[in-house]
Write a protein that holds these residues in place. Sequence first.
Motif, PDB file in Angstrom:
ATOM      1  N   CYS A 173       7.582  35.663  17.116  1.00  0.00           N
ATOM      2  CA  CYS A 173       8.615  35.887  18.134  1.00  0.00           C
ATOM      3  C   CYS A 173       8.302  37.181  18.859  1.00  0.00           C
ATOM      4  O   CYS A 173       7.917  38.166  18.228  1.00  0.00           O
ATOM      5  N   ARG A 175      10.654  38.479  21.140  1.00  0.00           N
ATOM      6  CA  ARG A 175      11.907  38.829  21.814  1.00  0.00           C
ATOM      7  C   ARG A 175      12.402  40.228  21.407  1.00  0.00           C
ATOM      8  O   ARG A 175      13.136  40.865  22.148  1.00  0.00           O
ATOM      9  N   PHE A 176      12.095  40.659  20.243  1.00  0.00           N
ATOM     10  CA  PHE A 176      12.496  41.990  19.761  1.00  0.00           C
ATOM     11  C   PHE A 176      13.978  42.291  19.977  1.00  0.00           C
ATOM     12  O   PHE A 176      14.337  43.299  20.586  1.00  0.00           O
ATOM     13  N   CYS A 177      14.831  41.427  19.517  1.00  0.00           N
ATOM     14  CA  CYS A 177      16.264  41.729  19.508  1.00  0.00           C
ATOM     15  C   CYS A 177      16.427  42.992  18.659  1.00  0.00           C
ATOM     16  O   CYS A 177      15.723  43.160  17.648  1.00  0.00           O
ATOM     17  N   TYR A 179      18.303  44.176  16.509  1.00  0.00           N
ATOM     18  CA  TYR A 179      18.740  44.172  15.105  1.00  0.00           C
ATOM     19  C   TYR A 179      17.754  43.450  14.188  1.00  0.00           C
ATOM     20  O   TYR A 179      17.949  43.381  12.989  1.00  0.00           O
ATOM     21  N   CYS A 180      16.702  42.858  14.744  1.00  0.00           N
ATOM     22  CA  CYS A 180      15.934  41.870  13.984  1.00  0.00           C
ATOM     23  C   CYS A 180      14.542  42.363  13.588  1.00  0.00           C
ATOM     24  O   CYS A 180      13.802  42.893  14.411  1.00  0.00           O
ATOM     25  N   ILE A 182      12.229  40.310  12.308  1.00  0.00           N
ATOM     26  CA  ILE A 182      11.296  39.178  12.275  1.00  0.00           C
ATOM     27  C   ILE A 182      10.032  39.351  13.142  1.00  0.00           C
ATOM     28  O   ILE A 182       8.932  39.010  12.700  1.00  0.00           O
ATOM     29  N   PRO A 183      10.137  39.869  14.381  1.00  0.00           N
ATOM     30  CA  PRO A 183       8.897  40.005  15.163  1.00  0.00           C
ATOM     31  C   PRO A 183       7.834  40.855  14.457  1.00  0.00           C
ATOM     32  O   PRO A 183       6.640  40.673  14.689  1.00  0.00           O
ATOM     33  N   ILE A 217       9.883  29.945  14.358  1.00  0.00           N
ATOM     34  CA  ILE A 217      10.628  31.210  14.352  1.00  0.00           C
ATOM     35  C   ILE A 217      11.396  31.347  15.665  1.00  0.00           C
ATOM     36  O   ILE A 217      12.526  31.798  15.697  1.00  0.00           O
ATOM     37  N   HIS A 218      10.788  30.945  16.765  1.00  0.00           N
ATOM     38  CA  HIS A 218      11.474  30.969  18.067  1.00  0.00           C
ATOM     39  C   HIS A 218      10.988  29.751  18.859  1.00  0.00           C
ATOM     40  O   HIS A 218      10.099  29.848  19.717  1.00  0.00           O
ATOM     41  N   ARG A 293      19.510  40.992  23.785  1.00  0.00           N
ATOM     42  CA  ARG A 293      19.455  39.561  24.061  1.00  0.00           C
ATOM     43  C   ARG A 293      19.223  39.441  25.571  1.00  0.00           C
ATOM     44  O   ARG A 293      19.622  40.316  26.337  1.00  0.00           O
TER      45      ARG A 293
HETATM   46  S1  SF4 Z   1      13.663  35.909  15.608  1.00  0.00           S
HETATM   47 FE1  SF4 Z   1      15.499  35.487  16.857  1.00  0.00          FE
HETATM   48  S2  SF4 Z   1      16.861  37.225  16.453  1.00  0.00           S
HETATM   49 FE2  SF4 Z   1      14.778  37.837  15.771  1.00  0.00          FE
HETATM   50  S3  SF4 Z   1      13.867  38.864  17.543  1.00  0.00           S
HETATM   51 FE3  SF4 Z   1      13.283  36.716  17.671  1.00  0.00          FE
HETATM   52  S4  SF4 Z   1      14.892  35.813  18.999  1.00  0.00           S
HETATM   53 FE4  SF4 Z   1      15.683  37.770  18.302  1.00  0.00          FE
END
Ligand code: SF4
Length: 455
Positions: A173, A175-177, A179-180, A182-183, A217-218, A293
């Motif tokens: 992913c 997107r680098f939200c 709070y997350c 995952i990236p 994941i995305h 977001r």
């Molecule tokens: S996995 Fe989902 S929440 Fe996490 S950064 Fe990517 S889009 Fe955002």
Amino acid sequence: MINQRVDLTLDSREFEKIYNRKKIVSMYTLGCKVNQYETDAMIELFKDRGYEIGEFDEFSDVYVINTCTVTAMSDKKSRQMIRRAKKINPESVMAVVGCYSQKSPDEIISIDGVNLVMGTSDRNKIVSEVEKLTGIEKVVEVIDIMKQREFEDLSLSNLKGKTRAFLKIQEGCDRFCSYCIIPYTRGPVRSRKLEDIIKEVKELSEKGFSEIVLTGIHVASYGKDLNEKNSLLDVITEIGKIENVKRIRTSSVEPLIITKEFLEGIFKVEQFCPHFHLSLQSGCDETLKRMNRRYDTKMYKSAVDMIRNIYPDAAITTDVIVGFPSETEDEFNETLRFLKEINLYDAHIFKYSPREGTKAALMKDQVSPQEKNERSEALINLGKENKRAFEKRFLGEEVEVLFESHSKEGYEGHTKNYIKVWVKSEEDVQGKILKVKLTESTDEFVIGELSNINS
Ligand code: SF4
């Protein structure tokens, strides 16, 4: 069984001759559907090498824990499972893989009893890595995931006995939200080639899977890294042409993928199920900005309206985080108002918890646990009302249900728009799509009565 380290380097025939049994491996999975898919794929690799798949709470020669790190609680749970396995067989070989080990390999390898740490890549080498371990050594095989550019092919060709297959089509992913984490644990977007997806779906459908759930994941980012420029719509369209695939779903997608072109495209695919899990996270534009977001409530609402225009009975579900840093009472009330206005089928409510290594963890004005609890409860209550109201709309109607499991002298399954249905039946209906008249909505499921057999 004797608790002693066995020689895993032996091939399966020699092993059986010496130990009079097969090598046993058990797995434990934490976290999301992608992790579950990857565990299933690793199980196949072990099976192919002649291993017996054991129960996690019983004796095994090898334990594999597929970890999650989405919250601090996931880390804790991952560590607990490592300790639990080690208690069952202190002489076992212990391999820890997944997001937590990708993020904190040194922390995990230092846990007593862990022999091998792998991250979120190279899982297709898991068996050979395990079999290299002859003693009590500790090995870390974690690469820099941010440099990964290829989708790692882990397939599920031998999976049997289920009706619904989760198929991983995408990894990573970007997107680098705020709070997350995952990236940082899954790396950049890598999409599986369309031809490889189609090949696997054909194999799954031949094995009797009638429902395919596209996961990643995305998932909405599918194709952006491919030279062929295939999109999620292309994946759905091509799967729709495969014989015996009766249903196609996607896991969570972001609202930005919902365009007129996308909806008109999927509408042509008869098997596509009108259930959209559209992550909202907040119904307040200021909070959405702080979350990084890339949409606002106006764009979200327009996505919901477009879906309902094409699929009036679509189930739209979502995720919402309450208590994000600096979320005031007024901001929370905006979320509450917005959710009332758009009136979704179901919402998963999460209380924000800071994740080390993310921007949001450094933000000021963290919200108190008590406020988070109150906000969460308010949204959960609203969610329950909305869910019941949505289900009641269908009472008295005849709908098609794909039955997935046996439960309480009956069978459970889902409608195309993801209403969970239970029917009483002495006849085995698992794996079948049957017409059901919905009669009563309960907290757990909607009760129905079987009509006639459809397939
Ligand atoms: S996995 Fe989902 S929440 Fe996490 S950064 Fe990517 S889009 Fe955002």
